[in-house]
Write a protein that holds these residues in place. Structure first.
Motif, mmCIF file in Angstrom:
data_model
loop_
_atom_site.group_PDB
_atom_site.id
_atom_site.type_symbol
_atom_site.label_atom_id
_atom_site.label_comp_id
_atom_site.label_asym_id
_atom_site.label_seq_id
_atom_site.Cartn_x
_atom_site.Cartn_y
_atom_site.Cartn_z
ATOM 1 N N LEU A 5 0.832 -1.204 0.000
ATOM 2 C CA LEU A 5 0.000 0.000 0.000
ATOM 3 C C LEU A 5 0.861 1.247 0.000
ATOM 4 C CD1 LEU A 5 -2.765 1.359 0.181
ATOM 5 C CD2 LEU A 5 -2.644 1.111 2.676
ATOM 6 N N VAL A 6 1.863 1.255 0.855
ATOM 7 C CA VAL A 6 2.775 2.406 0.900
ATOM 8 C C VAL A 6 3.504 2.549 -0.433
ATOM 9 C CG1 VAL A 6 4.844 3.344 2.008
ATOM 10 C CG2 VAL A 6 3.062 2.277 3.400
ATOM 11 N N GLY A 7 3.976 1.429 -0.982
ATOM 12 C CA GLY A 7 4.687 1.483 -2.254
ATOM 13 C C GLY A 7 3.813 1.984 -3.390
ATOM 14 N N ALA A 8 2.544 1.616 -3.374
ATOM 15 C CA ALA A 8 1.625 2.065 -4.417
ATOM 16 C C ALA A 8 1.293 3.542 -4.300
ATOM 17 C CB ALA A 8 0.347 1.237 -4.358
ATOM 18 N N LEU A 9 1.310 4.066 -3.093
ATOM 19 C CA LEU A 9 0.962 5.469 -2.875
ATOM 20 C C LEU A 9 2.124 6.420 -3.145
ATOM 21 C CD1 LEU A 9 -1.182 5.163 0.391
ATOM 22 C CD2 LEU A 9 -1.993 5.568 -1.943
ATOM 23 N N LEU A 10 3.352 5.935 -3.029
ATOM 24 C CA LEU A 10 4.519 6.789 -3.234
ATOM 25 C C LEU A 10 4.896 6.819 -4.718
ATOM 26 C CD1 LEU A 10 6.783 5.710 -0.232
ATOM 27 C CD2 LEU A 10 5.410 7.796 -0.440
ATOM 28 N N PRO A 11 4.972 7.989 -5.319
ATOM 29 C CA PRO A 11 5.308 8.081 -6.756
ATOM 30 C C PRO A 11 6.637 7.422 -7.101
ATOM 31 C CG PRO A 11 4.480 10.181 -5.942
ATOM 32 C CD PRO A 11 4.668 9.315 -4.738
ATOM 33 N N VAL A 12 7.611 7.478 -6.210
ATOM 34 C CA VAL A 12 8.940 6.953 -6.513
ATOM 35 C C VAL A 12 8.939 5.431 -6.632
ATOM 36 C CG1 VAL A 12 9.656 6.756 -4.092
ATOM 37 C CG2 VAL A 12 11.382 7.133 -5.890
ATOM 38 N N THR A 13 8.013 4.750 -5.996
ATOM 39 C CA THR A 13 7.969 3.279 -6.043
ATOM 40 C C THR A 13 6.767 2.742 -6.820
ATOM 41 O OG1 THR A 13 6.841 3.296 -3.891
ATOM 42 C CG2 THR A 13 9.239 2.974 -3.891
ATOM 43 N N ARG A 14 5.853 3.598 -7.201
ATOM 44 C CA ARG A 14 4.627 3.142 -7.871
ATOM 45 C C ARG A 14 4.924 2.413 -9.183
ATOM 46 N NH1 ARG A 14 0.986 7.961 -8.458
ATOM 47 N NH2 ARG A 14 0.986 7.737 -6.189
ATOM 48 N N THR A 15 5.936 2.872 -9.915
ATOM 49 C CA THR A 15 6.238 2.269 -11.215
ATOM 50 C C THR A 15 6.718 0.820 -11.088
ATOM 51 O OG1 THR A 15 8.492 3.170 -11.120
ATOM 52 C CG2 THR A 15 6.817 4.477 -12.272
ATOM 53 N N LEU A 16 7.179 0.426 -9.908
ATOM 54 C CA LEU A 16 7.631 -0.947 -9.715
ATOM 55 C C LEU A 16 6.503 -1.953 -9.869
ATOM 56 C CD1 LEU A 16 9.995 -0.474 -6.625
ATOM 57 C CD2 LEU A 16 10.646 -0.671 -9.028
ATOM 58 N N LYS B 130 7.852 -5.726 -17.670
ATOM 59 C CA LYS B 130 7.785 -4.701 -16.627
ATOM 60 C C LYS B 130 8.566 -3.464 -17.072
ATOM 61 C CE LYS B 130 7.612 -5.880 -12.299
ATOM 62 N NZ LYS B 130 6.142 -5.859 -12.090
ATOM 63 N N PRO B 131 7.887 -2.342 -17.259
ATOM 64 C CA PRO B 131 8.559 -1.123 -17.724
ATOM 65 C C PRO B 131 9.742 -0.707 -16.866
ATOM 66 C CG PRO B 131 6.179 -0.862 -17.846
ATOM 67 C CD PRO B 131 6.425 -2.165 -17.140
ATOM 68 N N ALA B 132 9.633 -0.885 -15.551
ATOM 69 C CA ALA B 132 10.726 -0.489 -14.669
ATOM 70 C C ALA B 132 11.993 -1.277 -14.971
ATOM 71 C CB ALA B 132 10.324 -0.688 -13.210
ATOM 72 N N LEU B 133 11.845 -2.540 -15.381
ATOM 73 C CA LEU B 133 13.006 -3.358 -15.716
ATOM 74 C C LEU B 133 13.483 -3.086 -17.137
ATOM 75 C CD1 LEU B 133 12.066 -6.811 -14.126
ATOM 76 C CD2 LEU B 133 13.524 -5.003 -13.198
ATOM 77 N N THR B 134 12.565 -2.722 -18.021
ATOM 78 C CA THR B 134 12.954 -2.412 -19.397
ATOM 79 C C THR B 134 13.906 -1.226 -19.427
ATOM 80 O OG1 THR B 134 10.796 -3.195 -20.176
ATOM 81 C CG2 THR B 134 12.109 -1.906 -21.717
ATOM 82 N N LEU C 224 -2.838 -7.766 -7.506
ATOM 83 C CA LEU C 224 -3.940 -6.854 -7.161
ATOM 84 C C LEU C 224 -3.530 -5.403 -7.288
ATOM 85 C CD1 LEU C 224 -6.827 -6.607 -6.097
ATOM 86 C CD2 LEU C 224 -5.896 -6.683 -3.768
ATOM 87 N N VAL C 225 -2.360 -5.053 -6.754
ATOM 88 C CA VAL C 225 -1.895 -3.671 -6.831
ATOM 89 C C VAL C 225 -1.573 -3.296 -8.279
ATOM 90 C CG1 VAL C 225 -0.107 -2.064 -6.095
ATOM 91 C CG2 VAL C 225 -1.034 -3.702 -4.469
ATOM 92 N N GLY C 226 -0.927 -4.211 -9.001
ATOM 93 C CA GLY C 226 -0.605 -3.929 -10.397
ATOM 94 C C GLY C 226 -1.858 -3.709 -11.234
#
Length: 246
Positions: free
Chosen positions: A97-108, A182-186, A240-242
């Motif tokens: 939840l925290v990761g999804a809410l933070l812009p810096v980690t959302r792309t993961l 996964k775009p973050a890995l690309t 679910l988050v993705g």
């Protein structure tokens, strides 16, 4: 003679059963066949393959003189394991939840494979494919049967090492297209063959390290339910988050 805590069982069961290392070899053969089949078959055939492979592996453990305790499924440990599992699921939910809410980690959490996923398909993955097709087989295989077999022959360090390395290698086939999915890995590995190979290597190393953690959860809780809970939460809540963030 009953075993004292921490005592190792003999590595051979004699002429009427499998030796420990024979059982490990058969376990590896079953896992190779299951990995290839599951990678090739999706949906119900893959699900049935996972269930059948899990049952076969428990049969191998039994043929080698193993018990439910060796598999981390002793009845007396299930309540404790369930408590660990619920706590770990809650922890992963908070972290995601925290990761999804933070812009810096959302792309993961972004994954191109979710683009056409429907709500019904999401629920099937979260409630059926992940717990039965992935978690059940992998935990029985790596933190149950393999861990239990090697533990009684060589102890905790060997059991953790062998289980975790093989768990990492198990993820080679599922990781073949990870870099482009996964775009973050690309952005890190690119679209080249070298980048794809590095992504697979990274996935193998990461899942091997995760295997060490899952083995430690099995050891500390005394139950396979603890690593099962964490494994399900990481995979299912990740879907679910993705899905929500697509």
């Amino acid at each position: 003679m009953p075993l004292t805590p921490g005592a190792h069982r003999p590595t051979s069961t004699g002429s009427h059963g499998l030796g420990t290392w024979q059982a490990v070899g058969i376990t590896l053969a079953v896992l190779v066949a299951a990995n290839l089949a599951i990678h090739r078959w999706t949906g119900l055939p893959g699900l049935v393959t996972a269930v059948v492979a899990g049952v076969l592996l428990l049969g191998v453990l039994r043929a080698a003189g193993g018990t439910w305790a060796d598999a981390g499924l002793a009845p007396g440990t299930l309540a404790r394991g369930a408590r660990w599992a619920m706590a770990l699921i809650a922890l992963v939910a908070v972290v995601y939840l925290v990761g999804a809410l933070l812009p810096v980690t959302r792309t993961l959490f972004e994954d191109r494979r979710y683009a056409d996923l429907s709500g019904g398909e999401l629920m099937i993955r979260v409630l059926v494919l992940v717990p039965v097709g992935t978690v059940l087989l992998e935990e029985i295989a790596f933190r149950g049967v393999l861990y239990g077999l090697v533990l009684r022959a060589r102890g905790t360090v060997w059991a953790t090492t062998v289980s975790s390395l093989l768990f990492g290698l198990w993820h080679v086939l599922p990781s073949l297209h990870l870099a482009t999915a996964k775009p973050a890995l690309t952005t890190v590995f690119g679209n080249s063959a070298t980048g794809a190979a590095l992504a697979v290597l990274g996935a193998v190393l990461f899942t091997a390290a995760a295997g060490v953690l899952l083995c430690e959860l099995r050891r500390r809780s005394g139950s396979l339910l603890a690593p099962m809970g964490l494994h399900w939460a990481v995979n299912a809540l990740g879907y679910l988050v993705g899905y929500v963030l697509r």
